[in-house]
Design a protein around this motif. Structure first.
Motif, PDB file in Angstrom:
ATOM      1  N   GLN A  16      -5.190   3.216  -2.278  1.00 58.14           N
ATOM      2  CA  GLN A  16      -5.261   1.974  -2.144  1.00 58.14           C
ATOM      3  C   GLN A  16      -5.079   1.852  -0.208  1.00 58.14           C
ATOM      4  OE1 GLN A  16      -0.439   2.256  -2.640  1.00 58.14           O
ATOM      5  NE2 GLN A  16      -1.211   0.271  -4.349  1.00 58.14           N
ATOM      6  N   VAL A  17      -5.384   3.015   0.619  1.00 57.81           N
ATOM      7  CA  VAL A  17      -5.758   2.605   1.738  1.00 57.81           C
ATOM      8  C   VAL A  17      -7.564   3.080   2.174  1.00 57.81           C
ATOM      9  CG1 VAL A  17      -5.931   4.280   4.357  1.00 57.81           C
ATOM     10  CG2 VAL A  17      -3.887   3.433   2.927  1.00 57.81           C
ATOM     11  N   TYR A  18      -7.581   3.515   0.747  1.00 55.17           N
ATOM     12  CA  TYR A  18      -9.762   3.643   1.099  1.00 55.17           C
ATOM     13  C   TYR A  18      -9.890   2.320   0.278  1.00 55.17           C
ATOM     14  CZ  TYR A  18      -9.257   9.689   1.080  1.00 55.17           C
ATOM     15  OH  TYR A  18      -9.222   9.578   1.709  1.00 55.17           O
ATOM     16  N   GLY A  19      -9.460   1.754  -0.458  1.00 55.91           N
ATOM     17  CA  GLY A  19      -9.662   0.244  -0.370  1.00 55.91           C
ATOM     18  C   GLY A  19      -9.490  -1.003   0.643  1.00 55.91           C
ATOM     19  N   CYS A  20      -8.606  -0.426   0.548  1.00 55.46           N
ATOM     20  CA  CYS A  20      -8.762  -1.756   2.301  1.00 55.46           C
ATOM     21  C   CYS A  20      -9.298  -1.541   3.123  1.00 55.46           C
ATOM     22  CB  CYS A  20      -6.849  -1.291   2.768  1.00 55.46           C
ATOM     23  SG  CYS A  20      -5.593  -1.958   1.089  1.00 55.46           S
ATOM     24  N   LEU A  21      -9.396  -0.398   3.226  1.00 51.95           N
ATOM     25  CA  LEU A  21     -10.447   0.174   4.355  1.00 51.95           C
ATOM     26  C   LEU A  21     -12.306   0.137   4.032  1.00 51.95           C
ATOM     27  CD1 LEU A  21      -8.738   3.025   6.037  1.00 51.95           C
ATOM     28  CD2 LEU A  21      -9.181   0.382   6.935  1.00 51.95           C
ATOM     29  N   GLY A  22     -12.624  -0.306   2.260  1.00 53.13           N
ATOM     30  CA  GLY A  22     -13.833  -0.636   2.066  1.00 53.13           C
ATOM     31  C   GLY A  22     -14.299   0.773   2.328  1.00 53.13           C
ATOM     32  N   CYS A  23     -13.683   1.966   1.078  1.00 52.99           N
ATOM     33  CA  CYS A  23     -14.519   3.315   1.057  1.00 52.99           C
ATOM     34  C   CYS A  23     -13.852   4.292   0.230  1.00 52.99           C
ATOM     35  CB  CYS A  23     -14.749   4.227   2.855  1.00 52.99           C
ATOM     36  SG  CYS A  23     -12.974   4.764   3.266  1.00 52.99           S
ATOM     37  N   VAL A  36       0.687  -1.317  -0.064  1.00 54.99           N
ATOM     38  CA  VAL A  36       0.403  -0.047  -0.190  1.00 54.99           C
ATOM     39  C   VAL A  36       0.634   1.485  -0.245  1.00 54.99           C
ATOM     40  CG1 VAL A  36      -1.675   1.085   1.488  1.00 54.99           C
ATOM     41  CG2 VAL A  36      -1.895  -1.217   0.838  1.00 54.99           C
ATOM     42  N   ARG A  37       0.896   1.965  -0.866  1.00 49.59           N
ATOM     43  CA  ARG A  37       1.306   3.119  -1.247  1.00 49.59           C
ATOM     44  C   ARG A  37       1.051   4.662  -1.641  1.00 49.59           C
ATOM     45  NH1 ARG A  37       6.692   1.588  -1.095  1.00 49.59           N
ATOM     46  NH2 ARG A  37       7.551  -0.240  -1.479  1.00 49.59           N
ATOM     47  N   ILE A  77       1.765   6.326   5.537  1.00 48.61           N
ATOM     48  CA  ILE A  77       2.021   5.356   4.913  1.00 48.61           C
ATOM     49  C   ILE A  77       3.084   5.683   4.850  1.00 48.61           C
ATOM     50  CG2 ILE A  77       1.736   4.441   2.427  1.00 48.61           C
ATOM     51  CD1 ILE A  77      -1.187   4.958   2.111  1.00 48.61           C
ATOM     52  N   ASP A  78       4.224   5.995   4.759  1.00 46.23           N
ATOM     53  CA  ASP A  78       5.645   6.382   4.318  1.00 46.23           C
ATOM     54  C   ASP A  78       5.996   6.062   5.591  1.00 46.23           C
ATOM     55  OD1 ASP A  78       5.202   7.156   1.757  1.00 46.23           O
ATOM     56  OD2 ASP A  78       5.804   9.505   1.807  1.00 46.23           O
ATOM     57  N   PRO A 104       9.286  -7.457   2.343  1.00 47.61           N
ATOM     58  CA  PRO A 104       7.798  -7.910   2.403  1.00 47.61           C
ATOM     59  C   PRO A 104       6.884  -7.017   1.602  1.00 47.61           C
ATOM     60  CG  PRO A 104       7.648  -7.447   4.528  1.00 47.61           C
ATOM     61  CD  PRO A 104       8.993  -7.395   3.963  1.00 47.61           C
ATOM     62  N   HIS A 105       7.239  -5.634   1.644  1.00 50.63           N
ATOM     63  CA  HIS A 105       6.486  -5.137   0.919  1.00 50.63           C
ATOM     64  C   HIS A 105       6.900  -4.928  -1.064  1.00 50.63           C
ATOM     65  CE1 HIS A 105       6.499  -3.400   4.364  1.00 50.63           C
ATOM     66  NE2 HIS A 105       5.248  -3.535   4.349  1.00 50.63           N
ATOM     67  N   SER A 106       8.197  -5.702  -1.112  1.00 46.87           N
ATOM     68  CA  SER A 106       8.649  -6.217  -2.475  1.00 46.87           C
ATOM     69  C   SER A 106       8.062  -6.316  -3.940  1.00 46.87           C
ATOM     70  CB  SER A 106      10.117  -6.213  -2.473  1.00 46.87           C
ATOM     71  OG  SER A 106      10.900  -5.724  -3.798  1.00 46.87           O
TER      72      SER A 106
END
Length: 90
Positions: A30-37, A25-26, A52-53, A68-70
């Protein structure tokens, strides 16, 4: 602290979405998608990117092999196919 007043998202919600996501998630979208909004006014996007950074730490600029983020292919991994890159329209 509430970061997005439109969706009532806190900084803890954003950090949890980054930590729990299987994908890297960068971006705020993407954050909105993960949180369903969805983004409403967009005033929080810069703050979300900063969080995020911070949550990714040293990985925020570029991930190394084994991180793990690569999403990059290790140079010495002969079994993997080369990474594909899409060109953005200007």
């Amino acid at each position: 602290m509430i970061v997005c007043s439109c969706n009532v998202l806190s900084d803890d919600d954003i950090r949890a979405a980054v930590a729990e996501s299987d994908d890297a998630v960068r971006h705020a979208k993407q954050v909105y998608g993960c949180l369903g909004c969805n983004a409403e006014c967009g005033r929080c996007a810069r703050t979300i990117k900063t969080i995020i950074d911070e949550a990714l730490g040293p990985c925020a600029q570029s991930c190394c092999a084994g991180c793990p983020h690569s999403h990059t292919v290790a140079a010495n991994d002969e079994t993997s196919e080369p990474a594909q890159f899409a060109l953005a329209a200007c």
